[in-house]
Design an enzyme around this catalytic site. Structure first.
Site, PDB file in Angstrom:
ATOM      1  N   ASP A 255      22.648  68.627   8.220  1.00 16.29           N
ATOM      2  CA  ASP A 255      23.310  67.696   9.122  1.00 16.29           C
ATOM      3  C   ASP A 255      23.420  66.326   8.470  1.00 16.29           C
ATOM      4  O   ASP A 255      22.675  66.004   7.555  1.00 16.29           O
ATOM      5  CB  ASP A 255      22.490  67.556  10.418  1.00 16.29           C
ATOM      6  CG  ASP A 255      22.762  68.718  11.351  1.00 16.29           C
ATOM      7  OD1 ASP A 255      23.753  69.432  11.131  1.00 16.29           O
ATOM      8  OD2 ASP A 255      21.973  68.904  12.300  1.00 16.29           O
ATOM      9  N   LYS A 277      27.264  66.442  11.778  1.00 16.71           N
ATOM     10  CA  LYS A 277      27.977  65.743  12.769  1.00 16.71           C
ATOM     11  C   LYS A 277      27.320  64.427  13.010  1.00 16.71           C
ATOM     12  O   LYS A 277      26.239  64.392  13.537  1.00 16.71           O
ATOM     13  CB  LYS A 277      27.897  66.521  14.084  1.00 16.71           C
ATOM     14  CG  LYS A 277      28.478  67.918  14.028  1.00 16.71           C
ATOM     15  CD  LYS A 277      28.359  68.554  15.374  1.00 16.71           C
ATOM     16  CE  LYS A 277      27.236  69.519  15.290  1.00 16.71           C
ATOM     17  NZ  LYS A 277      26.781  70.219  16.364  1.00 16.71           N
ATOM     18  N   MET A 390      19.849  59.887  21.622  1.00 17.84           N
ATOM     19  CA  MET A 390      21.284  59.594  21.674  1.00 17.84           C
ATOM     20  C   MET A 390      21.588  58.651  22.829  1.00 17.84           C
ATOM     21  O   MET A 390      22.583  58.809  23.521  1.00 17.84           O
ATOM     22  CB  MET A 390      22.094  60.898  21.828  1.00 17.84           C
ATOM     23  CG  MET A 390      21.876  61.846  20.664  1.00 17.84           C
ATOM     24  SD  MET A 390      22.600  63.472  20.917  1.00 17.84           S
ATOM     25  CE  MET A 390      21.359  64.268  21.931  1.00 17.84           C
TER      26      MET A 390
HETATM   27  N1  SAH Z   1      16.543  67.189  16.353  1.00 13.20           N
HETATM   28  C1  SAH Z   1      16.437  65.746  16.296  1.00 13.20           C
HETATM   29  C2  SAH Z   1      17.320  65.065  17.315  1.00 13.20           C
HETATM   30  C3  SAH Z   1      18.779  65.228  17.016  1.00 13.20           C
HETATM   31  S1  SAH Z   1      19.797  64.373  18.185  1.00 13.20           S
HETATM   32  C4  SAH Z   1      14.967  65.369  16.493  1.00 13.20           C
HETATM   33  O1  SAH Z   1      14.146  66.213  16.830  1.00 13.20           O
HETATM   34  O2  SAH Z   1      14.633  64.208  16.264  1.00 13.20           O
HETATM   35  C5  SAH Z   1      20.103  62.863  17.347  1.00 13.20           C
HETATM   36  C6  SAH Z   1      19.313  61.721  17.977  1.00 13.20           C
HETATM   37  O3  SAH Z   1      17.977  61.794  17.527  1.00 13.20           O
HETATM   38  C7  SAH Z   1      19.770  60.360  17.599  1.00 13.20           C
HETATM   39  O4  SAH Z   1      20.863  59.922  18.403  1.00 13.20           O
HETATM   40  C8  SAH Z   1      18.537  59.548  17.885  1.00 13.20           C
HETATM   41  O5  SAH Z   1      18.381  59.317  19.263  1.00 13.20           O
HETATM   42  C9  SAH Z   1      17.440  60.500  17.494  1.00 13.20           C
HETATM   43  N2  SAH Z   1      16.931  60.257  16.120  1.00 13.20           N
HETATM   44  C10 SAH Z   1      16.943  61.096  15.072  1.00 13.20           C
HETATM   45  N3  SAH Z   1      16.351  60.532  14.014  1.00 13.20           N
HETATM   46  C11 SAH Z   1      15.959  59.301  14.404  1.00 13.20           C
HETATM   47  C12 SAH Z   1      15.285  58.231  13.766  1.00 13.20           C
HETATM   48  N4  SAH Z   1      14.877  58.297  12.488  1.00 13.20           N
HETATM   49  N5  SAH Z   1      15.057  57.107  14.485  1.00 13.20           N
HETATM   50  C13 SAH Z   1      15.442  57.004  15.771  1.00 13.20           C
HETATM   51  N6  SAH Z   1      16.070  57.984  16.407  1.00 13.20           N
HETATM   52  C14 SAH Z   1      16.327  59.127  15.744  1.00 13.20           C
END
Ligand code: SAH
Length: 476
Positions: A255, A277, A390
């Site tokens: 991703d 995405k 998100m």
């Molecule tokens: N599977 C991922 C989430 C994917 S959805 C997980 O478990 O973290 C994508 C969202 O994840 C982003 O919009 C944000 O809200 C969050 N996210 C992912 N990485 C991040 C990071 N390093 N810092 C803050 N938010 C993060």
């Protein structure tokens, strides 16, 4: 969102020195150290010195594989050399040696004079034919030695013998096994299984028998897809299992949120496919990704489907797993550190807190946009800690709906952009301040928001107040 990777000023390569002259100019302790190091190679060592320390001279006299001359340095001594080392202890002489080498097109190293060097000498872990070279561009010889000591411990002394035995199978493997996963499967079993154990035990014959058995079995390659959590971004928050699977993968489907440094950890020759995405720039639709994974699995490939954070948290894993299950393709899931946990860690924020918060909600802000209040809002009111994924673009909706539902506007809120990464930005305030998040266009990285009374116990020393940006939103 990832930090740009720092560039190397000195790029490591392995020089072929067998049967070629390696010239050391100098007769003191530094020259002796270089001679000892180079004597681990099959290069033809030549030492030229006007005068020689007694112990160095004695060491040289005891060996018949090193030529040495007690003479003044002259450029003609460098004829045909592969490498030259200036170790005379005198800056002028070292410079003259380096200049003579350069004039003849030979790379030169001047001991303890980095400004004169065409190349640096790495700290070396020798398991010939396997070598690990550690370089710090002169920044930390002590650091290099410490790293070397650790690598010495990890690599068994038998590694060289194992690699030498491997070389004797290369031709047979190429003849009998098809390129790609069949060959890689053989080598994985060779270096990680019975042959390796037998060589370590000193039994080369048993190792050869085991290798022959693996070669004969020619086990047909079976496709396999692993949904792997890459963690929140910091490379060292990857699990060891994720790292191993990455190293074994033929194909890495990643991703956009997964930093390049983690994608790069796979094998150099692995195929890498960007599946999209990031908000606003869709590379592939979800059903295209499902088809891609199934297709790769059917083709017998070992696939790592690399997802940010944990693959089972807002990762569309449900659809991918269903597609793999329906197609009968072997698969597994490797958990990762989800963004909420990384964000909480950045704030030293207890997600559950005795007497304050005993449950936790993972949510996206998006379901708060609709007319009906989702069930989790009630949990928040009962004291759950809420992690909003998100949620930047819907921050105002989230705040408004939760306040309408009865959550106090004073409830503490913590926000992190790029959690776990050096580029992280931390903000804090109350639910009433949260709408200001939407106005902050400079937050271009992923953002995670944590809401709840437990947040009040966080460490805000590296965080700036959300409220500072409220007026900007009021105008908007
Ligand atoms: N599977 C991922 C989430 C994917 S959805 C997980 O478990 O973290 C994508 C969202 O994840 C982003 O919009 C944000 O809200 C969050 N996210 C992912 N990485 C991040 C990071 N390093 N810092 C803050 N938010 C993060």
């Amino acid at each position: 969102m990832a930090e740009p990777q720092a560039k190397l000023d000195a790029f490591p390569v392995f020089m072929r020195v067998k049967n070629r002259a390696c010239v050391i100019v100098g007769g003191g302790a530094e020259a002796f150290a270089k001679a000892r190091l180079l004597s681990q190679s099959s290069g033809d060592l030549v030492v030229v010195a006007e005068a020689m320390d007694y112990d160095f001279a004695e060491w040289l006299a005891a060996r018949d594989d090193i030529r040495y001359e007690v003479a003044r340095f002259h450029p003609s001594r460098l004829d045909g050399a592969a490498l030259v080392f200036a170790a005379t202890g005198k800056e002028d002489t070292d410079r003259a040696v380096v200049e003579a080498a350069r004039a003849a097109g030979i790379p030169a190293n001047a001991v303890d004079r980095p400004h004169l060097c065409d190349f640096y000498m790495p700290a070396l872990v020798n398991r010939a034919p396997v070598a690990v070279a550690i370089g710090t561009e002169g920044a930390g010889p002590v650091l290099a030695q410490m790293i070397r000591a650790r690598i010495e411990q990890i690599l068994p002394p038998s590694l060289g013998r194992l690699a030498t035995l491997a070389a004797t199978y290369r031709e047979a493997v190429e003849r009998l096994l098809s390129p790609g996963s069949a060959r890689r499967g053989f080598w994985q079993r060779f270096f990680g299984g019975e042959p390796a154990r037998a060589v370590a035990a000193g039994d080369i014959a048993a190792a050869s028998r085991a290798a022959a058995r693996i070669l004969e079995s020619k086990a047909a390659a079976r496709g396999h897809v692993a949904l792997v959590g890459a963690g929140p971004g910091a490379e060292d928050l990857l699990t060891l299992r994720a790292h191993r699977l990455l190293m074994e993968a033929d194909v890495i489907v990643h991703d956009a949120l997964v930093p390049e440094a983690i994608v790069a950890m796979g094998r150099r020759d692995a195929d890498r496919i960007a599946a999209g995405k990031r908000k606003g720039c869709h590379a592939k639709t979800q059903s295209e990704i499902n088809d891609l994974l199934v297709g790769l699995g059917r083709a017998g490939r070992r696939v790592v489907r690399l997802k940010a954070g944990d693959p089972l948290v807002f990762g569309r894993a449900g659809e991918e797993l269903a597609a793999l299950r329906d197609a009968g393709i072997a698969h597994e899931v490797v958990p990762g550190v989800t963004a909420a946990f990384a964000a909480a860690a950045d704030f030293a924020l207890p997600l559950t807190l005795r007497g304050v918060a005993s449950s936790m909600v993972f949510t996206t802000g998006h379901d708060l946009k609709g007319g009906t209040l989702p069930d989790w809002a009630r949990l928040a009111i009962d004291g759950a800690t809420v992690a909003v994924y998100m949620g930047r673009s819907v921050a105002a909706d989230v705040a408004r709906r939760l306040i309408e539902a009865g959550l106090s506007p004073d409830t503490a809120v913590a926000v992190v952009e790029n959690a776990s990464l050096p580029s992280k930005r931390q903000l804090h305030g109350t639910l009433a301040d949260l709408p200001s998040l939407q106005g902050r266009a400079e937050l271009t990285g992923p953002v995670l928001t944590i809401i709840g009374d437990a947040v009040a116990g966080a460490d805000f020393s590296r965080s700036t107040p959300l409220a500072a940006h409220l007026p900007a939103l009021a105008q908007a």
